[in-house]
Design a protein around this motif. Structure first.
Motif, PDB file in Angstrom:
ATOM      1  N   LEU A 209       0.927  -1.387   0.031  1.00 10.48           N
ATOM      2  CA  LEU A 209      -0.003   0.039   0.009  1.00 10.48           C
ATOM      3  C   LEU A 209       0.776   1.257   0.042  1.00 10.48           C
ATOM      4  CD1 LEU A 209      -2.760  -1.225   2.416  1.00 10.48           C
ATOM      5  CD2 LEU A 209      -2.991  -1.187   0.137  1.00 10.48           C
ATOM      6  N   GLU A 231     -10.145  -7.990   2.054  1.00 13.06           N
ATOM      7  CA  GLU A 231      -9.966  -6.788   3.076  1.00 13.06           C
ATOM      8  C   GLU A 231      -9.087  -5.828   2.673  1.00 13.06           C
ATOM      9  OE1 GLU A 231      -9.906  -5.556   7.983  1.00 13.06           O
ATOM     10  OE2 GLU A 231      -9.876  -7.787   7.349  1.00 13.06           O
ATOM     11  N   ARG A 232      -7.787  -6.245   2.365  1.00 11.15           N
ATOM     12  CA  ARG A 232      -6.598  -5.676   2.057  1.00 11.15           C
ATOM     13  C   ARG A 232      -6.765  -4.986   0.646  1.00 11.15           C
ATOM     14  NH1 ARG A 232      -1.251  -8.755   4.552  1.00 11.15           N
ATOM     15  NH2 ARG A 232      -1.822  -8.322   6.548  1.00 11.15           N
ATOM     16  N   GLN A 234      -9.604  -3.986  -0.521  1.00  6.29           N
ATOM     17  CA  GLN A 234     -10.554  -2.838  -0.213  1.00  6.29           C
ATOM     18  C   GLN A 234      -9.939  -1.776   0.081  1.00  6.29           C
ATOM     19  OE1 GLN A 234     -13.872  -2.054  -1.075  1.00  6.29           O
ATOM     20  NE2 GLN A 234     -13.396  -0.530  -0.197  1.00  6.29           N
ATOM     21  N   GLN A 235      -8.968  -2.031   1.234  1.00  4.23           N
ATOM     22  CA  GLN A 235      -8.117  -0.959   1.523  1.00  4.23           C
ATOM     23  C   GLN A 235      -7.380  -0.389   0.514  1.00  4.23           C
ATOM     24  OE1 GLN A 235      -8.240   0.231   4.651  1.00  4.23           O
ATOM     25  NE2 GLN A 235      -6.708   1.952   4.308  1.00  4.23           N
ATOM     26  N   SER A 238      -9.553   2.160  -1.428  1.00  2.00           N
ATOM     27  CA  SER A 238     -10.264   3.083  -0.678  1.00  2.00           C
ATOM     28  C   SER A 238      -9.502   4.508  -0.996  1.00  2.00           C
ATOM     29  CB  SER A 238      -9.894   2.875   1.045  1.00  2.00           C
ATOM     30  OG  SER A 238      -8.672   3.011   1.307  1.00  2.00           O
ATOM     31  N   LYS A 367      -3.687   6.950   6.806  1.00  2.00           N
ATOM     32  CA  LYS A 367      -4.982   6.635   6.439  1.00  2.00           C
ATOM     33  C   LYS A 367      -4.821   5.449   5.160  1.00  2.00           C
ATOM     34  CE  LYS A 367      -9.538   8.471   4.362  1.00  2.00           C
ATOM     35  NZ  LYS A 367      -9.937   9.553   3.740  1.00  2.00           N
ATOM     36  N   ASN A 370      -4.119   2.230   6.981  1.00  2.00           N
ATOM     37  CA  ASN A 370      -4.897   1.870   8.068  1.00  2.00           C
ATOM     38  C   ASN A 370      -4.275   1.961   9.604  1.00  2.00           C
ATOM     39  OD1 ASN A 370      -7.387   1.693   9.468  1.00  2.00           O
ATOM     40  ND2 ASN A 370      -7.814  -0.599   8.952  1.00  2.00           N
ATOM     41  N   THR A 372      -2.938   1.643  13.100  1.00  2.00           N
ATOM     42  CA  THR A 372      -4.205   1.553  14.173  1.00  2.00           C
ATOM     43  C   THR A 372      -3.112   1.173  15.521  1.00  2.00           C
ATOM     44  OG1 THR A 372      -5.389   0.008  12.780  1.00  2.00           O
ATOM     45  CG2 THR A 372      -5.585  -0.380  14.996  1.00  2.00           C
ATOM     46  N   ALA A 391      -6.132  -5.810   7.802  1.00  2.00           N
ATOM     47  CA  ALA A 391      -5.993  -4.785   6.758  1.00  2.00           C
ATOM     48  C   ALA A 391      -5.438  -3.741   7.628  1.00  2.00           C
ATOM     49  CB  ALA A 391      -6.832  -4.604   5.821  1.00  2.00           C
ATOM     50  N   LYS A 392      -4.530  -3.639   8.321  1.00  2.00           N
ATOM     51  CA  LYS A 392      -3.977  -2.813   9.579  1.00  2.00           C
ATOM     52  C   LYS A 392      -2.603  -2.410   9.498  1.00  2.00           C
ATOM     53  CE  LYS A 392      -8.177  -3.336  12.337  1.00  2.00           C
ATOM     54  NZ  LYS A 392      -8.598  -3.809  13.658  1.00  2.00           N
TER      55      LYS A 392
END
Length: 405
Positions: A209, A231-232, A234-235, A238, A367, A370, A372, A391-392
């Motif tokens: 990413l 999930e990744r 989708q990140q 985003s 962002k 992600n 966290t 996905a963090k």
């Protein structure tokens, strides 16, 4: 002297928060410390109170038992901190400075450092060029997933943030400067991404990413990210990336659906040696990504390879893989006149410029990945969830600087 808590590797699949000594200006014997480094004086160093320290996919390789890392090795090479002590030879870094620590340790004195090749410093690791905090075979410099950490050659290595309040306000972005943002950017830069480029990035973990964000910053027209984790993916979508679902097989068909052609100008391997074959039920096949990129990169194109490859992998799928020997389609790469760049990112080549992009709101890397924050004591949970595919990007907060945590 003050206590110190740190995250240590205890064996395959297990980490634990333990008590370790407060650092001083000397290297001591311990897990993973090269005998030639024991007793080494670090009067040029600084002791930091850790502001933030991140869990990295490279750490995860060790925790899975896929390296020769010894038990009780203190982990962590992504470090941001506040200077609380300086050695007698430090001139310019001062107590109270908030600083980013490049993950690769460099002396600033050797030929490679003077040429900007800080990822392969000749003086900090007696075994081979290149070193890092809290990492196997990297000299034994104690890791930074701790409350306090020693950083050598402080005047050279540390990137000081210009304003303390601004730095703490943007800390979830700035913490990425120690590794993944420069590393991802390096992958894109060495893949020769520029204005109008089409780019394919294998891997939608944090480095993938970051490579996507770096590609956008470099002016790419289309950034495509491939992974098996929905999930990744989708990140990645985003923040404007196209995506390829590798459970559906080889990425070239899906790339052609996006671009109209099955090739890209530039490609980045953000996966490394634990790569799996393409397809829903594919097993581990460590050369998959490299060979795939050879095929889908256009003739005359370039590949950046920030994904980690190792010389020793006890869990390798065969005897060759256990020593890092992979079967590559080098003939195809040669025939297409591809160029590729491997190895540690020389963080200092990029970190100041990327810091400025963050401080002036040209990029929001936290962002995108992600970010966290979690307490230091929750590190075992963070490792488990990251290993399960969350996905963090987990950011440890040992001393409470990150108020959101």
């Amino acid at each position: 002297m003050a206590d110190n808590r740190a995250v240590a590797y205890k064996g395959p699949g297990e980490v634990e928060v333990i008590d370790i000594p407060y650092p001083d200006f000397q290297l001591h014997d311990g897990p993973g410390v090269n005998p030639a480094n024991v007793g080494r004086k670090v009067n040029h160093g600084a002791i930091l109170r850790t502001v933030s320290t991140n869990i990295c996919g490279s750490d995860q390789h060790m925790v899975r038992g896929r390296t020769t890392a010894p038990h009780d090795l203190v982990l962590g090479h992504e470090i941001t901190g506040e200077v609380v002590e300086v050695g007698r030879d430090v001139e310019f870094i001062q107590v109270g400075d908030i600083v980013s620590v490049p993950f690769n340790i460099a002396c600033g004195r050797c030929r490679n450092c003077k040429e900007g090749k800080t990822g392969i410093c000749l003086n900090v690791n007696p075994d081979r060029p290149g070193s890092a905090y809290g990492y196997v075979d990297m000299g034994g410099w104690v890791g930074g997933q701790a409350e306090y950490v020693l950083v050598p050659y402080a005047d050279w290595n540390l990137l000081k943030f210009p304003d303390r309040d601004q730095a703490l306000e943007k800390i979830l972005d700035l913490t990425m400067l120690s590794d993944i943002f420069p590393t991802g950017f390096h992958g894109a830069y060495t893949a020769k991404v520029g204005p109008g480029s089409t780019v394919y990035i294998a891997g939608a973990g944090p480095v993938g990413l970051a490579a996507a964000v770096g590609s956008q910053l470099l002016g790419a027209a289309v950034v495509i990210v491939g992974d098996m984790n929905a999930e990744r993916l989708q990140q990645a979508r985003s923040f404007g990336c196209e995506t390829v679902d590798l459970t559906k097989g080889d990425p070239q068909d899906q790339i052609e659906q996006i671009l109209g052609v099955p090739e890209v100008d530039s490609a980045v391997d953000a996966v490394g040696f634990e790569a799996r074959g393409h397809g829903k039920d594919a097993g581990e096949a460590p050369a998959t990504v490299l060979n795939s990129l050879m095929g889908l990169t256009a003739a005359g194109g370039a590949m950046g390879i920030p994904g980690l490859y190792v010389t020793g992998d006890p869990g390798g799928v065969d005897e060759a893989a256990k020593e890092g020997s992979l079967s590559l389609r080098l003939g195809l790469g040669w025939a297409k006149s591809l160029s590729f760049t491997t190895g540690q990112c020389p963080v200092m080549k990029y970190n100041r410029q990327l810091m400025m992009a963050i401080l002036y709101d040209k990029v929001q890397i936290a962002k995108a990945v992600n970010a966290t924050p979690i307490p230091l004591e929750d590190a075992p949970r963070g490792y488990q969830e990251f290993d399960a595919g969350a996905a963090k990007k987990y950011v440890l907060n040992p001393n409470g600087y990150i108020k959101a945590a």
